[in-house]
Scaffold this motif. Structure first.
Motif, PDB file in Angstrom:
ATOM      1  N   LYS A  68       0.828  -1.218   0.000  1.00 13.24           N
ATOM      2  CA  LYS A  68       0.000   0.000   0.000  1.00 13.24           C
ATOM      3  C   LYS A  68       0.855   1.258   0.000  1.00 13.24           C
ATOM      4  O   LYS A  68       0.421   2.321  -0.469  1.00 13.24           O
ATOM      5  CB  LYS A  68      -0.942  -0.006   1.200  1.00 13.24           C
ATOM      6  N   GLU A  69       2.087   1.153   0.519  1.00  8.41           N
ATOM      7  CA  GLU A  69       2.967   2.321   0.550  1.00  8.41           C
ATOM      8  C   GLU A  69       3.288   2.843  -0.850  1.00  8.41           C
ATOM      9  O   GLU A  69       3.564   4.035  -1.026  1.00  8.41           O
ATOM     10  CB  GLU A  69       4.281   1.965   1.267  1.00  8.41           C
ATOM     11  N   ASP A  93      -6.455   2.774  -2.875  1.00  8.86           N
ATOM     12  CA  ASP A  93      -5.427   3.806  -2.717  1.00  8.86           C
ATOM     13  C   ASP A  93      -4.759   4.184  -4.028  1.00  8.86           C
ATOM     14  O   ASP A  93      -4.092   5.226  -4.106  1.00  8.86           O
ATOM     15  CB  ASP A  93      -4.348   3.333  -1.734  1.00  8.86           C
ATOM     16  N   ILE A  94      -4.916   3.369  -5.066  1.00  7.91           N
ATOM     17  CA  ILE A  94      -4.287   3.691  -6.342  1.00  7.91           C
ATOM     18  C   ILE A  94      -4.807   5.020  -6.877  1.00  7.91           C
ATOM     19  O   ILE A  94      -4.127   5.721  -7.635  1.00  7.91           O
ATOM     20  CB  ILE A  94      -4.502   2.563  -7.377  1.00  7.91           C
ATOM     21  N   GLY A  95      -5.998   5.412  -6.454  1.00  8.78           N
ATOM     22  CA  GLY A  95      -6.564   6.685  -6.885  1.00  8.78           C
ATOM     23  C   GLY A  95      -5.774   7.886  -6.415  1.00  8.78           C
ATOM     24  O   GLY A  95      -5.974   9.005  -6.911  1.00  8.78           O
ATOM     25  N   ASN A  96      -4.854   7.683  -5.457  1.00 12.98           N
ATOM     26  CA  ASN A  96      -4.004   8.781  -4.986  1.00 12.98           C
ATOM     27  C   ASN A  96      -2.997   9.220  -6.039  1.00 12.98           C
ATOM     28  O   ASN A  96      -2.434  10.314  -5.949  1.00 12.98           O
ATOM     29  CB  ASN A  96      -3.237   8.355  -3.733  1.00 12.98           C
ATOM     30  N   THR A 116     -12.890   1.605  -8.143  1.00 13.83           N
ATOM     31  CA  THR A 116     -13.576   2.780  -8.689  1.00 13.83           C
ATOM     32  C   THR A 116     -12.728   4.036  -8.558  1.00 13.83           C
ATOM     33  O   THR A 116     -12.892   4.979  -9.342  1.00 13.83           O
ATOM     34  CB  THR A 116     -14.918   2.999  -7.982  1.00 13.83           C
ATOM     35  N   SER A 117     -11.798   4.039  -7.600  1.00 11.80           N
ATOM     36  CA  SER A 117     -10.955   5.217  -7.391  1.00 11.80           C
ATOM     37  C   SER A 117     -10.055   5.511  -8.577  1.00 11.80           C
ATOM     38  O   SER A 117      -9.479   6.598  -8.666  1.00 11.80           O
ATOM     39  CB  SER A 117     -10.097   5.034  -6.133  1.00 11.80           C
ATOM     40  N   ILE A 118      -9.939   4.558  -9.505  1.00  8.52           N
ATOM     41  CA  ILE A 118      -9.099   4.790 -10.675  1.00  8.52           C
ATOM     42  C   ILE A 118      -9.637   5.965 -11.486  1.00  8.52           C
ATOM     43  O   ILE A 118      -8.908   6.606 -12.238  1.00  8.52           O
ATOM     44  CB  ILE A 118      -9.005   3.500 -11.536  1.00  8.52           C
ATOM     45  N   GLY A 119     -10.907   6.277 -11.291  1.00  8.46           N
ATOM     46  CA  GLY A 119     -11.503   7.429 -11.962  1.00  8.46           C
ATOM     47  C   GLY A 119     -10.951   8.760 -11.493  1.00  8.46           C
ATOM     48  O   GLY A 119     -11.206   9.795 -12.107  1.00  8.46           O
ATOM     49  N   SER A 120     -10.177   8.747 -10.400  1.00 13.40           N
ATOM     50  CA  SER A 120      -9.544   9.974  -9.894  1.00 13.40           C
ATOM     51  C   SER A 120      -8.179  10.218 -10.516  1.00 13.40           C
ATOM     52  O   SER A 120      -7.579  11.274 -10.286  1.00 13.40           O
ATOM     53  CB  SER A 120      -9.392   9.896  -8.369  1.00 13.40           C
ATOM     54  N   MET A 121      -7.690   9.271 -11.294  1.00 14.30           N
ATOM     55  CA  MET A 121      -6.351   9.374 -11.883  1.00 14.30           C
ATOM     56  C   MET A 121      -6.454  10.149 -13.205  1.00 14.30           C
ATOM     57  O   MET A 121      -6.267   9.619 -14.293  1.00 14.30           O
ATOM     58  CB  MET A 121      -5.757   7.984 -12.075  1.00 14.30           C
TER      59      MET A 121
END
Length: 263
Positions: A68-69, A93-96, A116-121
């Motif tokens: 995760k780091e 966390d990949i969306g970070n 779903t956070s991939i949409g933040s990339m």
């Protein structure tokens, strides 16, 4: 100074996460973790003004899960881990990684849902994760990635319908979802993708009728060189059509079917 320590620590965690199960890998023989060498000079690491922007570990025999780091390195522009045996899932966390432009995870053993956070990339231009074990539905949040030019998720276990939001990906050039378990119809919104060159959907459970005046056929005539579907499930007058057993030929008058390659 603290940011340098954090990125060095993060890279060390990445190294030991993989080395624990990959002691005989090529990665174990790299010059990482040397106290006398800056992390920016570790093989496969690229920096810009002492800030890590790229990590490349291609065909290194890596096993284990992504720590995760790794997803705290918000300055990453490219992450290329293709051709290994990395398992586990992609965490939310990949969306970070909002600065990431190229994500190459193909030919590993990753599974689970695409987060779903991939949409933040929002900077992402290429997302390649073919030949993995991803399952579940395609997140409609992928439609937020307006810079995306290449999406290759073929040979996974993805299911459900193709989200209509994918019609918002107006910079898309290569769009490959073949050999999954997708169903439903081909969203007509994909006809809005004026830059698309290849749309490959064969090897799924998509049933549809696409006629000559359909927006998708108009797109084929104007810019798309290949619209590849299953000939026994999709009636199409402008498609390259495939089945699991044989090449059924191409109805596109430009005859641009053939080997799609690994994109």
């Amino acid at each position: 100074q603290s940011s340098r320590l954090i990125q060095r620590y993060t890279l060390a965690v990445l190294f030991y996460s993989f080395i624990e199960n990959s002691r005989n890998s090529k990665f174990s023989r790299k010059n990482w973790i040397s106290s006398s060498i800056s992390e920016c000079d570790w093989e496969g690491v690229t920096c810009d003004s002492d800030i890590v922007t790229e990590i490349s570990a291609i065909n290194m025999g890596l096993t284990g899960e992504l720590p995760k780091e790794l997803f705290t390195l918000r300055t990453l522009v490219e992450l290329d881990l293709r051709g290994n045996s990395i398992s586990g899932t992609l965490p939310e966390d990949i969306g970070n990684l909002s600065s990431l432009e190229i994500l190459s995870l193909q030919q590993n053993r990753l599974g689970g849902l695409i987060p779903t956070s991939i949409g933040s990339m929002i900077s992402l231009r290429e997302f390649k994760a073919f030949f993995n074990n991803f399952n579940g539905t395609l997140p409609h949040e992928l439609g937020n990635l307006r810079n995306l030019a290449s999406l290759s998720l073929y040979n996974n276990q993805l299911e459900g319908a193709i989200p209509t939001e994918f019609g918002l990906l107006t910079n898309m050039v290569f769009f490959r979802l073949e050999n999954n378990e997708l169903n439903g119809t081909v969203p007509r919104e994909l006809g809005n993708l004026s830059k698309i060159n290849k749309l490959s959907l064969f090897g799924n459970f998509i049933n549809d009728v696409i006629d000559t005046e359909d927006p998708l056929c108009v797109a084929v005539r104007s810019s798309m060189s290949t619209l590849a579907v299953d000939c026994n499930m999709v009636e199409c007058t402008c498609c390259c059509r495939f089945s699991n057993l044989r090449n059924c030929g191409c109805c596109d008058e430009r005859d641009t079917c053939g080997d799609l390659g690994q994109r």
